[in-house]
Design an enzyme around this catalytic site. Structure first.
Site, PDB file in Angstrom:
ATOM      1  N   GLY A   1       0.822  -1.199   0.000  1.00 39.83           N
ATOM      2  CA  GLY A   1       0.000   0.000   0.000  1.00 39.83           C
ATOM      3  C   GLY A   1       0.855   1.247   0.000  1.00 39.83           C
ATOM      4  O   GLY A   1       2.020   1.231  -0.387  1.00 39.83           O
ATOM      5  N   ASN A   2       0.272   2.356   0.428  1.00 38.76           N
ATOM      6  CA  ASN A   2       1.004   3.620   0.492  1.00 38.76           C
ATOM      7  C   ASN A   2       0.442   4.466   1.614  1.00 38.76           C
ATOM      8  O   ASN A   2      -0.510   4.067   2.293  1.00 38.76           O
ATOM      9  CB  ASN A   2       0.917   4.347  -0.849  1.00 38.76           C
ATOM     10  N   ALA A   3       1.014   5.635   1.778  1.00 41.25           N
ATOM     11  CA  ALA A   3       0.687   6.457   2.946  1.00 41.25           C
ATOM     12  C   ALA A   3      -0.410   7.480   2.686  1.00 41.25           C
ATOM     13  O   ALA A   3      -0.600   8.393   3.482  1.00 41.25           O
ATOM     14  CB  ALA A   3       1.956   7.177   3.431  1.00 41.25           C
ATOM     15  N   SER A   4      -1.166   7.354   1.601  1.00 40.19           N
ATOM     16  CA  SER A   4      -2.191   8.352   1.300  1.00 40.19           C
ATOM     17  C   SER A   4      -3.338   8.285   2.309  1.00 40.19           C
ATOM     18  O   SER A   4      -3.891   7.223   2.570  1.00 40.19           O
ATOM     19  CB  SER A   4      -2.746   8.125  -0.108  1.00 40.19           C
TER      20      SER A   4
ATOM     21  N   ALA B   1      -3.927   7.554  -4.638  1.00 38.39           N
ATOM     22  CA  ALA B   1      -2.570   7.050  -4.853  1.00 38.39           C
ATOM     23  C   ALA B   1      -2.682   5.595  -5.313  1.00 38.39           C
ATOM     24  O   ALA B   1      -3.106   4.731  -4.547  1.00 38.39           O
ATOM     25  CB  ALA B   1      -1.759   7.143  -3.565  1.00 38.39           C
TER      26      ALA B   1
END
Length: 379
Positions: A198-201, A262
């Site tokens: 995943g990502n930090a959005s 994102a």
């Protein structure tokens, strides 16, 4: 229309007299509910004579009539002008300690808030957070005007003039009749049944853009990718988890697509069906995901398609990064933003087209409003 006009205790309370008269001249019935502090600045006889209604702010007078419920349920529209920082904080917290706040909480009517306060109070992080909270609930907050304040100070915080307030409330909104699709959050690509890439959005910017588009009268679809923050009332929410799910969800005709989510650049080639054991170790084979925004722009060339470019660059470098994405993806606008904006309520962006670039900075809610204004101009 029956309008409940709330007046709170600021020096700008005297301007509410003109607003009552203006509502009446437009044919609306006005029920005025001032707070106790508002009556320190403007007299009860003035408000009663202009509205044509007797005013009683005693919460406990004629309790059997349940006046706060009657006021709230009979209102077609609630307007608070001026709204102090204290009032907005109590409303954001759901505190109902007077007749006005009780009536608001008992109502399902649309709400418009017109803040007025000192510039420092308006820009204070607590006030801005309260504005974001209220906006997320579907309450329209009109930005205060800039100019001379009480005393020698000048800046943002003045109650807008009566005509400006009327236009904000009643004018045909810029995006009326337009459909806007906004993606927000971040995709998650499974590694196994419990782990993912995943990502930090946080999705804050996407939600702010959806709210701003809704405020301008658009029919808004918010494609929520693993969002953990509230979504605004009045938008159609479509859930999506992975890149493939997002691709399916955004495959629709729309006047505007804002690709604020994102999107993972890679996915695991063969996700494990169960839970992988840590002791066994693992080697992941990653394969690239599709470029969703480029694919969308190619399939729907009539849509105003807007992408985001996250970069460590700033200034002219960020503009060049954005222009390169414009060329590669074949889209209309790229909004370049910095890594510093991740999980922050503040941001600074470059709104970039092939011909121009515009710099916006500040709370994401205010930047989103500026972006939506640019989009409406482009349409």
């Amino acid at each position: 229309m029956r309008i409940l006009l709330g007046i709170t205790g600021g020096i700008a309370a005297y301007k509410a007299a003109n607003l009552i008269r203006a509502f009446g001249e437009l044919g609306h019935e006005v029920e005025v509910v001032p707070t106790q502090n508002a009556l320190r600045f403007v007299g009860l006889p003035t408000l009663e004579s202009l509205s044509g209604n007797k005013i009683d702010i005693d919460m406990y007078h004629d309790v059997s009539e349940v006046r706060h419920v009657e006021l709230g349920t009979q209102a077609d529209l609630i307007v608070i002008a001026p709204a102090t920082a204290s009032f907005m904080a109590r409303l954001a917290a759901g505190i109902a300690d007077d007749l006005l706040l009780n009536a608001i909480l008992a109502s399902n009517a649309p709400i418009v808030i017109c803040p007025a306060m000192h510039t420092g109070m308006w820009l204070n992080a607590a006030t801005q957070q309260n504005v974001e909270t209220l906006s997320s609930r579907g309450i329209r907050v009109m930005p205060p005007a800039a100019g001379r304040l009480t005393g020698k100070d000048s800046g943002a915080g003045r109650l807008p003039e009566t005509q400006d307030i009327l236009e904000f409330i009643f004018k045909e909104q810029r995006l009326s009749g337009k459909s806007v699709t906004v993606t927000a959050g971040g995709t998650r690509e499974p590694i196994d049944a419990v782990r993912f890439i995943g990502n930090a959005s946080s999705g804050q910017m996407g939600v702010a853009l959806a709210t701003a588009a809704l405020d301008q009268g658009a029919s808004v679809t918010l494609i929520a990718c693993n969002l953990e923050i509230p979504t605004p009332k009045g938008v159609t929410v479509v859930e999506a988890g992975t890149v493939v799910e997002l691709q399916v969800a955004m495959d629709r005709k729309t006047d505007v697509l804002i690709m604020a989510a994102a999107v993972s650049d890679f996915r695991v080639a063969e996700p494990h069906a169960g839970k992988l054991s840590r002791s066994a170790g693992m080697t992941l084979k990653l394969v690239p995901t599709e470029d969703l925004v480029a694919g969308f722009a190619k399939k729907y060339p009539e849509t105003l398609t807007i992408g985001f470019a996250l970069s460590e660059s700033a200034g002219e470098e960020l503009i060049e990064v954005a222009r390169e994405k414009l060329r590669l993806k074949g889209i209309c606008v790229v909004i370049g933003n910095s890594l510093s904006a991740l999980n922050s309520s503040e941001t600074q962006v470059q709104y970039v087209t092939q011909k121009e670039s515009t710099y916006f900075h500040g709370p994401k809610r205010l930047v989103a409003q500026s972006i939506i204004t640019k989009i409406s101009e482009a349409l």
